[in-house]
Write a protein that holds these residues in place. Structure first.
Motif, PDB file in Angstrom:
ATOM      1  N   LEU A  82       0.816  -1.217   0.000  1.00 31.55           N
ATOM      2  CA  LEU A  82       0.000   0.000   0.000  1.00 31.55           C
ATOM      3  C   LEU A  82       0.853   1.273   0.000  1.00 31.55           C
ATOM      4  CD1 LEU A  82      -2.890  -1.039   2.389  1.00 31.55           C
ATOM      5  CD2 LEU A  82      -3.094  -0.378  -0.030  1.00 31.55           C
ATOM      6  N   ALA A  83       2.120   1.163   0.350  1.00 38.69           N
ATOM      7  CA  ALA A  83       3.003   2.325   0.425  1.00 38.69           C
ATOM      8  C   ALA A  83       3.737   2.619  -0.884  1.00 38.69           C
ATOM      9  CB  ALA A  83       4.019   2.129   1.548  1.00 38.69           C
ATOM     10  N   VAL A  84       3.495   1.821  -1.920  1.00 44.03           N
ATOM     11  CA  VAL A  84       4.204   2.008  -3.187  1.00 44.03           C
ATOM     12  C   VAL A  84       3.226   2.392  -4.298  1.00 44.03           C
ATOM     13  CG1 VAL A  84       6.037   0.392  -2.539  1.00 44.03           C
ATOM     14  CG2 VAL A  84       4.083  -0.423  -3.891  1.00 44.03           C
ATOM     15  N   ASP A  85       3.811   2.743  -5.451  1.00 41.60           N
ATOM     16  CA  ASP A  85       3.015   3.106  -6.621  1.00 41.60           C
ATOM     17  C   ASP A  85       2.698   1.902  -7.498  1.00 41.60           C
ATOM     18  OD1 ASP A  85       3.128   6.007  -6.126  1.00 41.60           O
ATOM     19  OD2 ASP A  85       5.268   5.775  -6.569  1.00 41.60           O
ATOM     20  N   VAL A  86       3.597   0.921  -7.507  1.00 39.80           N
ATOM     21  CA  VAL A  86       3.445  -0.233  -8.397  1.00 39.80           C
ATOM     22  C   VAL A  86       4.224  -1.417  -7.838  1.00 39.80           C
ATOM     23  CG1 VAL A  86       5.409   0.396  -9.889  1.00 39.80           C
ATOM     24  CG2 VAL A  86       3.524  -0.957 -10.834  1.00 39.80           C
ATOM     25  N   VAL A  87       3.755  -2.620  -8.170  1.00 37.29           N
ATOM     26  CA  VAL A  87       4.437  -3.855  -7.781  1.00 37.29           C
ATOM     27  C   VAL A  87       5.046  -4.470  -9.043  1.00 37.29           C
ATOM     28  CG1 VAL A  87       4.164  -6.188  -6.844  1.00 37.29           C
ATOM     29  CG2 VAL A  87       2.893  -4.274  -5.833  1.00 37.29           C
ATOM     30  N   CYS A  88       6.333  -4.731  -9.002  1.00 34.65           N
ATOM     31  CA  CYS A  88       7.036  -5.402 -10.091  1.00 34.65           C
ATOM     32  C   CYS A  88       7.225  -6.859  -9.680  1.00 34.65           C
ATOM     33  CB  CYS A  88       8.386  -4.751 -10.336  1.00 34.65           C
ATOM     34  SG  CYS A  88       9.420  -5.631 -11.523  1.00 34.65           S
ATOM     35  N   VAL A  89       6.621  -7.764 -10.437  1.00 34.19           N
ATOM     36  CA  VAL A  89       6.712  -9.193 -10.145  1.00 34.19           C
ATOM     37  C   VAL A  89       7.739  -9.787 -11.104  1.00 34.19           C
ATOM     38  CG1 VAL A  89       5.454 -11.363  -9.950  1.00 34.19           C
ATOM     39  CG2 VAL A  89       4.275  -9.199  -9.494  1.00 34.19           C
ATOM     40  N   ILE A  90       8.887 -10.173 -10.571  1.00 34.94           N
ATOM     41  CA  ILE A  90       9.921 -10.783 -11.396  1.00 34.94           C
ATOM     42  C   ILE A  90       9.621 -12.274 -11.497  1.00 34.94           C
ATOM     43  CG2 ILE A  90      12.371 -11.211 -11.698  1.00 34.94           C
ATOM     44  CD1 ILE A  90      12.925  -8.753 -10.005  1.00 34.94           C
ATOM     45  N   CYS A  91       9.394 -12.735 -12.712  1.00 30.99           N
ATOM     46  CA  CYS A  91       9.016 -14.126 -12.945  1.00 30.99           C
ATOM     47  C   CYS A  91      10.198 -14.936 -13.451  1.00 30.99           C
ATOM     48  CB  CYS A  91       7.869 -14.195 -13.957  1.00 30.99           C
ATOM     49  SG  CYS A  91       6.381 -13.338 -13.398  1.00 30.99           S
ATOM     50  N   GLY A  92      10.478 -16.009 -12.755  1.00 29.38           N
ATOM     51  CA  GLY A  92      11.527 -16.937 -13.158  1.00 29.38           C
ATOM     52  C   GLY A  92      10.903 -18.274 -13.512  1.00 29.38           C
ATOM     53  N   LYS A  93      11.719 -19.303 -13.458  1.00 29.05           N
ATOM     54  CA  LYS A  93      11.268 -20.634 -13.884  1.00 29.05           C
ATOM     55  C   LYS A  93      10.412 -21.362 -12.850  1.00 29.05           C
ATOM     56  CE  LYS A  93      15.118 -21.142 -17.013  1.00 29.05           C
ATOM     57  NZ  LYS A  93      16.247 -21.924 -17.469  1.00 29.05           N
ATOM     58  N   HIS A  94      10.376 -20.869 -11.620  1.00 27.52           N
ATOM     59  CA  HIS A  94       9.626 -21.552 -10.555  1.00 27.52           C
ATOM     60  C   HIS A  94       8.637 -20.629  -9.851  1.00 27.52           C
ATOM     61  CE1 HIS A  94      12.484 -24.858 -10.976  1.00 27.52           C
ATOM     62  NE2 HIS A  94      13.422 -23.933 -11.006  1.00 27.52           N
ATOM     63  N   THR A  95       8.355 -19.484 -10.432  1.00 29.09           N
ATOM     64  CA  THR A  95       7.499 -18.499  -9.771  1.00 29.09           C
ATOM     65  C   THR A  95       6.106 -19.041  -9.493  1.00 29.09           C
ATOM     66  OG1 THR A  95       8.769 -16.767 -10.883  1.00 29.09           O
ATOM     67  CG2 THR A  95       6.683 -16.103  -9.889  1.00 29.09           C
ATOM     68  N   ASP A  96       5.656 -19.980 -10.310  1.00 29.53           N
ATOM     69  CA  ASP A  96       4.317 -20.554 -10.094  1.00 29.53           C
ATOM     70  C   ASP A  96       4.233 -21.361  -8.798  1.00 29.53           C
ATOM     71  OD1 ASP A  96       6.020 -22.481 -11.229  1.00 29.53           O
ATOM     72  OD2 ASP A  96       4.369 -23.533 -12.192  1.00 29.53           O
ATOM     73  N   THR A  97       5.367 -21.733  -8.227  1.00 26.89           N
ATOM     74  CA  THR A  97       5.352 -22.487  -6.966  1.00 26.89           C
ATOM     75  C   THR A  97       5.720 -21.612  -5.764  1.00 26.89           C
ATOM     76  OG1 THR A  97       7.666 -23.189  -7.196  1.00 26.89           O
ATOM     77  CG2 THR A  97       5.959 -24.637  -8.164  1.00 26.89           C
ATOM     78  N   ALA A  98       5.991 -20.338  -6.003  1.00 28.26           N
ATOM     79  CA  ALA A  98       6.380 -19.419  -4.927  1.00 28.26           C
ATOM     80  C   ALA A  98       5.123 -18.848  -4.278  1.00 28.26           C
ATOM     81  CB  ALA A  98       7.268 -18.307  -5.484  1.00 28.26           C
ATOM     82  N   THR A  99       4.739 -19.409  -3.138  1.00 28.62           N
ATOM     83  CA  THR A  99       3.495 -18.998  -2.493  1.00 28.62           C
ATOM     84  C   THR A  99       3.530 -17.535  -2.038  1.00 28.62           C
ATOM     85  OG1 THR A  99       4.274 -19.912  -0.401  1.00 28.62           O
ATOM     86  CG2 THR A  99       2.867 -21.318  -1.740  1.00 28.62           C
ATOM     87  N   GLY A 100       4.692 -17.044  -1.649  1.00 30.30           N
ATOM     88  CA  GLY A 100       4.808 -15.650  -1.230  1.00 30.30           C
ATOM     89  C   GLY A 100       4.539 -14.684  -2.368  1.00 30.30           C
ATOM     90  N   VAL A 101       5.032 -15.015  -3.549  1.00 33.92           N
ATOM     91  CA  VAL A 101       4.806 -14.153  -4.712  1.00 33.92           C
ATOM     92  C   VAL A 101       3.314 -14.116  -5.038  1.00 33.92           C
ATOM     93  CG1 VAL A 101       5.298 -13.787  -7.164  1.00 33.92           C
ATOM     94  CG2 VAL A 101       7.127 -14.533  -5.625  1.00 33.92           C
ATOM     95  N   SER A 102       2.665 -15.268  -5.048  1.00 34.57           N
ATOM     96  CA  SER A 102       1.221 -15.309  -5.312  1.00 34.57           C
ATOM     97  C   SER A 102       0.459 -14.505  -4.266  1.00 34.57           C
ATOM     98  CB  SER A 102       0.699 -16.745  -5.355  1.00 34.57           C
ATOM     99  OG  SER A 102       0.891 -17.290  -6.634  1.00 34.57           O
ATOM    100  N   ALA A 103       0.866 -14.607  -3.011  1.00 33.52           N
ATOM    101  CA  ALA A 103       0.193 -13.855  -1.948  1.00 33.52           C
ATOM    102  C   ALA A 103       0.358 -12.351  -2.162  1.00 33.52           C
ATOM    103  CB  ALA A 103       0.747 -14.267  -0.588  1.00 33.52           C
ATOM    104  N   GLU A 104       1.537 -11.924  -2.566  1.00 36.32           N
ATOM    105  CA  GLU A 104       1.777 -10.500  -2.812  1.00 36.32           C
ATOM    106  C   GLU A 104       0.966 -10.000  -4.007  1.00 36.32           C
ATOM    107  OE1 GLU A 104       6.213 -10.524  -0.805  1.00 36.32           O
ATOM    108  OE2 GLU A 104       6.031 -10.792  -2.974  1.00 36.32           O
ATOM    109  N   VAL A 105       0.885 -10.801  -5.059  1.00 34.46           N
ATOM    110  CA  VAL A 105       0.076 -10.422  -6.220  1.00 34.46           C
ATOM    111  C   VAL A 105      -1.394 -10.314  -5.823  1.00 34.46           C
ATOM    112  CG1 VAL A 105      -0.759 -11.212  -8.489  1.00 34.46           C
ATOM    113  CG2 VAL A 105       1.683 -11.315  -7.942  1.00 34.46           C
ATOM    114  N   LYS A 106      -1.865 -11.264  -5.042  1.00 36.01           N
ATOM    115  CA  LYS A 106      -3.264 -11.249  -4.580  1.00 36.01           C
ATOM    116  C   LYS A 106      -3.542  -9.993  -3.760  1.00 36.01           C
ATOM    117  CE  LYS A 106      -7.011 -13.775  -4.483  1.00 36.01           C
ATOM    118  NZ  LYS A 106      -7.829 -13.746  -5.677  1.00 36.01           N
ATOM    119  N   ILE A 107      -2.617  -9.613  -2.900  1.00 32.49           N
ATOM    120  CA  ILE A 107      -2.776  -8.393  -2.102  1.00 32.49           C
ATOM    121  C   ILE A 107      -2.851  -7.176  -3.015  1.00 32.49           C
ATOM    122  CG2 ILE A 107      -1.614  -6.851  -0.456  1.00 32.49           C
ATOM    123  CD1 ILE A 107      -0.561  -9.478   0.916  1.00 32.49           C
ATOM    124  N   ALA A 108      -1.963  -7.089  -3.988  1.00 27.55           N
ATOM    125  CA  ALA A 108      -1.999  -5.961  -4.933  1.00 27.55           C
ATOM    126  C   ALA A 108      -3.346  -5.911  -5.647  1.00 27.55           C
ATOM    127  CB  ALA A 108      -0.852  -6.074  -5.933  1.00 27.55           C
TER     128      ALA A 108
END
Length: 129
Positions: free
Chosen positions: A57-83
């Motif tokens: 909430l304190a930023v202007d934009v979220v940059c999601v860096i996607c690699g070969k295993h991002t689909d299994t990174a639960t923290g990344v999915s949680a951050e995207v869901k929050i955004a």
């Protein structure tokens, strides 16, 4: 002009090198952005989510860096869901130039995976304001 504040989301277990690259780009003289915070490596619980939500909430934009295993990174999915829940702009950046990049499970069907170039990065971040 104030720089755009960016929250960086990435897979800690596989893509920490990509975080380092983006930090380097943020330090370029012509960089339109600054990195406010990035992913939090802790057990994902309600405290973690509240902490991530405050940062997002304190930023202007979220940059999601996607690699070969991002689909299994639960923290990344949680951050995207929050955004998504908070209406904070985000974009997906293909981290590995050799390909094989995958988006997090929370990505929407309409989300696009953008090639990581300096021109794209400046455009995506500049367009978020």
């Amino acid at each position: 002009m104030a720089k755009t504040k960016v929250f960086m989301s990435f897979d800690y277990d596989h893509d920490e090198d990509l975080k380092t690259l983006l930090i380097g780009q943020s330090k370029n003289d012509d960089s339109p952005f600054s990195l406010a915070d990035w992913s939090i490596k802790e057990h994902i619980d309600e405290n973690w989510k509240a902490h991530a939500r405050r940062r997002i909430l304190a930023v202007d934009v979220v940059c999601v860096i996607c690699g070969k295993h991002t689909d299994t990174a639960t923290g990344v999915s949680a951050e995207v869901k929050i955004a998504q829940e908070e209406g904070v702009s985000y974009f997906m950046l293909a981290g590995r130039s050799e390909g094989g990049n995958v988006m997090p499970r929370a990505a929407r069907n309409t989300d696009k995976l953008y090639k990581w170039t300096w021109a794209n990065l400046k455009s995506l971040i500049g367009g978020s304001r």
